[in-house]
Design a protein around this motif. Structure first.
Motif, short mmCIF file in Angstrom:
data_model
loop_
_atom_site.label_atom_id
_atom_site.label_comp_id
_atom_site.label_asym_id
_atom_site.label_seq_id
_atom_site.Cartn_x
_atom_site.Cartn_y
_atom_site.Cartn_z
N HIS A 53 1.87 -24.17 -21.06
CA HIS A 53 0.43 -24.37 -21.26
C HIS A 53 -0.14 -25.11 -20.06
O HIS A 53 0.58 -25.44 -19.12
N ASP A 57 0.85 -32.41 -17.23
CA ASP A 57 2.26 -32.83 -17.19
C ASP A 57 3.21 -31.63 -17.15
O ASP A 57 4.39 -31.79 -16.87
N HIS A 58 2.68 -30.42 -17.37
CA HIS A 58 3.51 -29.20 -17.35
C HIS A 58 3.19 -28.28 -16.17
O HIS A 58 4.01 -27.42 -15.83
N ASP A 159 4.91 -27.95 -25.88
CA ASP A 159 4.18 -28.99 -26.60
C ASP A 159 3.64 -28.37 -27.88
O ASP A 159 2.91 -27.38 -27.84
N HIS A 221 9.96 -34.92 -24.13
CA HIS A 221 8.55 -35.36 -24.16
C HIS A 221 8.39 -36.75 -24.74
O HIS A 221 7.33 -37.09 -25.28
ZN LIG Z 1 3.09 -32.37 -22.41
#
Ligand SMILES: [Zn+2]
Ligand SMILES: [Zn+2]
Length: 255
Positions: A53, A57-58, A159, A221
């Protein structure tokens, strides 16, 4: 296939790095700060990114990875994700303001970043295996990934809050050996977990029943600095027969 964990945290703060997994040497799952630990020669061998997504952070290091390919005449990268996710990174990262638009550079016909839309259930062929997008329930469009090697298979939640479709799907994969699942909030923050589409220990405990007993469950995570407290809370609510470990940079999983 070898899966090398480059980062699996929800944030930064040494030694934590955010989500990025390397499959052999050619494919990334997510492009968080973990990828920054690779050398230039390794970055140039990466030709695919399976993106869960568009949260930073990804995907935050995707522009910098593209820049390595542009600066060293690399082969470029194909990014696989849902159309909404590809639209978001095109509009907000590769927009000519935040970063050069490598989706049309050096030419629209042969750019450094190629965007390939997939939907849940679509397979992506890899050298030595296959990846399939899995359902997820996050605050924005998101997918998980199933990676099947010659003998074993790994499922990554991305996530997500509780997503029964994900757990039903992976329970029917005969070669399933490893499940990588996020847990972001503790059980004192269940309303936040539900609002933002994340897991908490008791939410995870309500979903793991269909897992075959031999499966290794990895927790990703976690908030930097909170890992041990969270792992204690998670172990306390999961069935005792489950193999549970914390996922962190440096772990490798053979499929
Ligand atoms: Zn994340
Ligand atoms: Zn997210």
């Amino acid at each position: 296939m070898r899966v090398s964990i480059l980062g699996a945290s929800s944030g930064i703060g040494r030694p934590a790095r955010t989500t990025s997994f390397l499959l052999d040497d050619h494919t990334l799952i997510d492009c968080g700060t973990g990828v920054g630990s690779l050398e230039v020669a390794q970055l140039l061998r990466i030709t695919r990114v399976l993106l869960s997504h568009s949260h930073l952070d990804h995907c935050g290091f995707l522009p910098l990875l593209a820049d390595v390919h542009a600066g060293h005449a690399g082969p470029g990268i194909t990014v696989y994700s849902q159309q909404a996710t590809l639209d978001a990174i095109k509009q907000h990262l590769f927009n000519g303001v935040i970063w050069p638009d490598y989706t049309v550079t050096p030419s629209p016909e042969n750019p450094y970043v190629r965007l390939q839309a997939i939907e849940v259930g679509d397979p992506v062929a890899l050298p030595g295996g296959i990846a399939t997008a899995l359902p997820a329930e996050h605050s924005i469009p998101a997918v998980g990934w199933l990676v099947e090697g010659d003998w074993r298979a790994l499922a990554f939640s991305g996530d997500t809050g509780p997503c029964p479709a994900f757990w039903q799907w992976i329970a029917h994969v005969p070669s399933l050996s490893d499940v990588l699942c996020e847990v972001t909030y503790d059980d004192d923050h269940l309303p936040q977990a539900r609002r933002y589409g994340h897991m908490a220990p008791s939410l995870l405990a309500s979903l793991v029943d269909p897992l075959p007993p031999a499966v290794q469950l990895w927790i990703s995570h976690l908030d930097p600095g909170e890992e041990e407290r969270m792992m204690q809370q998670i172990r306390a609510v999961l069935p005792p027969h489950l193999h549970v470990e914390r996922l962190k940079a440096g772990v490798t999983i053979e499929l």
